[in-house]
Design a protein around this motif. Structure first.
Motif, PDB file in Angstrom:
ATOM      1  N   HIS A 185      -6.644   4.262  -1.722  1.00  0.00           N
ATOM      2  CA  HIS A 185      -6.292   5.566  -1.272  1.00  0.00           C
ATOM      3  C   HIS A 185      -7.412   6.713  -1.015  1.00  0.00           C
ATOM      4  O   HIS A 185      -7.252   7.628  -1.029  1.00  0.00           O
ATOM      5  CB  HIS A 185      -5.228   6.338  -2.275  1.00  0.00           C
ATOM      6  N   ASP A 221       0.769  -1.273   0.069  1.00  0.00           N
ATOM      7  CA  ASP A 221       0.272  -0.053   0.002  1.00  0.00           C
ATOM      8  C   ASP A 221       1.066   1.513  -0.207  1.00  0.00           C
ATOM      9  O   ASP A 221       0.290   2.294   0.216  1.00  0.00           O
ATOM     10  CB  ASP A 221      -0.990   0.082   1.126  1.00  0.00           C
ATOM     11  N   THR A 246     -11.604  -1.297   6.818  1.00  0.00           N
ATOM     12  CA  THR A 246     -10.363  -1.219   5.925  1.00  0.00           C
ATOM     13  C   THR A 246     -10.416  -0.449   4.471  1.00  0.00           C
ATOM     14  O   THR A 246     -11.861  -0.379   4.050  1.00  0.00           O
ATOM     15  CB  THR A 246     -10.257  -2.821   5.161  1.00  0.00           C
ATOM     16  N   ALA A 278      -9.344   1.535   0.836  1.00  0.00           N
ATOM     17  CA  ALA A 278      -9.305   0.923  -0.491  1.00  0.00           C
ATOM     18  C   ALA A 278      -8.940   2.251  -1.342  1.00  0.00           C
ATOM     19  O   ALA A 278      -9.349   3.237  -1.489  1.00  0.00           O
ATOM     20  CB  ALA A 278     -10.588   0.147  -1.051  1.00  0.00           C
ATOM     21  N   GLN A 282      -4.068  -2.887   2.473  1.00  0.00           N
ATOM     22  CA  GLN A 282      -4.619  -1.576   2.754  1.00  0.00           C
ATOM     23  C   GLN A 282      -4.722  -1.193   4.184  1.00  0.00           C
ATOM     24  O   GLN A 282      -5.107  -2.048   4.965  1.00  0.00           O
ATOM     25  CB  GLN A 282      -6.133  -1.463   2.116  1.00  0.00           C
TER      26      GLN A 282
END
Length: 484
Positions: free
Chosen positions: A264, A107, A260, A262, A193
């Motif tokens: 950015h 990430d 979570t 995703a 992420q």
């Protein structure tokens, strides 16, 4: 610490224009070494070049000139690198390893205007940061690297307790990162992420719960268990899904909830956990006044997407039933009466509801059983025409309209009588008709009888409410012979 990086001086040859030299950190082997944090650097990357073995995993953009920065972490924690303040669009990635064997940090890739990457660093690990121009080699570059305080609930071990329902938070995933060994989620495409954690301990009776994220491209996953290897996925949902994560809690069970990020998308958004609203399906039955000749349609729906697809059973109230489906269910009643049709509905997460709808079946049905007209007549002659009407259901006020069949459909008589309901028998509607010169000129005339019920009753089977006679032969008037 602020560093100004300059390009290597080119050899000056009098009278010859010299091309700008690449910056000092143009190549991986000559990366600018970051010795202390916070660190900032400004440099001109307009003459930066690109090496053939520069990693290209970060994005689909064509990276132009690249420069490198290198830092060996002195402690575990979150690191954030950014090129905010640069005068051109850049690509930024973090890598580990040596030349020819560089590995991407999970990430740690971003691109555009002022990109930033945040990731969990491990003490003693060396991180190499690639900065590249997008489409053009570069320009005035600003690069910064520093530690950031992680979100308090960045790890499952530090999950924020949910103390009361409903519960809502606005987590900041820009100060979060993925932790090693996070459990998998069937709704998460990239386990690298960043994520934050919440915990909920169910008390009292079992109850249906709804966990959702709204406002960004994030995912919520619910696990049963405290943390680590004992976590088992119970439910999950993406923000772009119409249905949130639905689950039924068990008293005493601890639930770990992971939110979570995703792609950015770490802007402001909302995570919420609440008791799922009671199931309240809508029931529609049509036609509103059915008869025994109708296929009655039953449909169940809900405005709440979390309730769909509905399951369960239809009880039609006459001793028969059918499963609930996504399509309309049809049923025909065999006798008049008032029926209590009941929907026993079930939602996908196990909530139930019972809805009862009264269905009144009333069938009005009269018919023409016999239509008698004379086979022949003469002009000026008056003859009897009769219409026999049967009725087996309810006492009815019936009107019979008698017309002469022609292009204009001329009405020649109308008679209203009470017709009782009888298993057998009929009521006769008597008419008389005087045949006209037009009838004689045509040589024949046909008649039409139509049965009508008094408003608001409507005949359920209108197919036998009209009858057309065989044509009556019409002759001119008889000629009288006078004796002389």
């Amino acid at each position: 610490m602020v560093t100004v990086l300059t390009a290597a001086l080119a050899t000056v040859v009098p009278g010859i224009a010299q091309a700008a030299a690449p910056p000092a950190d143009d190549d991986f082997d000559n990366a600018a070494v970051v010795t202390a944090l916070p660190f900032t650097a400004q440099e001109d990357t307009g003459a930066a070049t690109k090496a053939a073995d520069d990693p290209g995993w970060c994005s689909g953009y064509a990276a132009a000139g690249t420069v490198w920065f290198r830092y060996t972490a002195t402690q575990d924690g979150l690191l954030r690198a950014t090129t905010a303040g640069s005068d051109h669009r850049t690509l930024l990635s973090a890598n580990t390893g040596t030349r020819g064997g560089l590995q991407p940090v999970a990430d740690a890739c971003d691109y555009g205007t002022g990109p930033a990457v945040t990731f969990r660093a491990t003490a003693g690990t060396t991180y190499s940061f690639l900065v590249a121009g997008i489409d053009a080699p570069g320009g005035a570059l600003s690069f910064a690297l520093d530690t950031v305080a992680p979100a308090p609930n960045d790890t499952s071990a530090n999950a924020e307790p949910v103390t009361a329902l409903p519960f809502a938070r606005h987590p900041d995933l820009s100060v979060a990162a993925a932790e090693t060994g996070e459990p998998e989620s069937s709704c998460v495409d990239d386990e690298g992420q960043p994520s934050v954690w919440y915990s909920y301990t169910a008390s009292g009776a079992a109850q249906p719960l709804t966990a959702r994220v709204e406002g960004t491209d994030a995912t919520v996953t619910v696990y049963a268990g405290h943390s680590g290897a004992d976590l088992a996925q119970v439910a999950c949902a993406r923000n772009n899904s119409a249905r949130p994560a639905l689950f039924r809690s068990s008293p005493g069970t601890v639930y770990a909830i992971r939110v979570t990020g995703a792609h950015h998308s770490y802007g402001t958004f909302t995570f919420s956990l609440a008791e799922t609203p009671p199931l309240n399906p809508d029931v529609e039955v049509w036609p509103s006044s059915p008869t025994v000749f109708d296929n009655v349609g039953f449909s169940a729906s809900s405005w709440e997407q979390i309730d769909l697809p509905l399951g369960g059973t239809w009880d039609f109230g006459d001793g028969t039933s059918a499963p609930v489906g996504t399509e309309t269910v049809y049923h025909r009643y065999t006798a008049d009466g008032v029926y209590s049709a009941t929907l026993h509905a079930t939602s996908p997460d196990g909530r139930t509801a019972t809805v009862t709808q009264s269905v009144t079946v009333t069938t009005h049905d009269v018919g023409i059983s016999k239509f008698t007209v004379p086979s022949s007549a003469r002009q000026g002659e008056s003859k009897s025409i009769t219409v026999d009407v049967t009725n087996t259901r309810y006492a009815e006020t019936v009107t019979v309209v008698l017309s002469k069949r022609s292009t204009s459909g001329t009405e020649i008589g109308r008679l209203t009588l009470q017709v009782p309901a009888r298993a057998t028998g009929k009521v006769r509607f008597p008419f008389a008709y005087t045949f006209t010169p037009d009838d004689a000129a045509a040589g024949k005339v046909a008649f039409q009888a139509e049965v009508q019920l008094a408003y608001p009753s409507t005949d359920a089977f209108p197919g036998d409410n009209e009858a057309i006679s065989i044509a009556t032969t019409v002759k001119p008037p008889a000629t009288r012979i006078v004796a002389v």
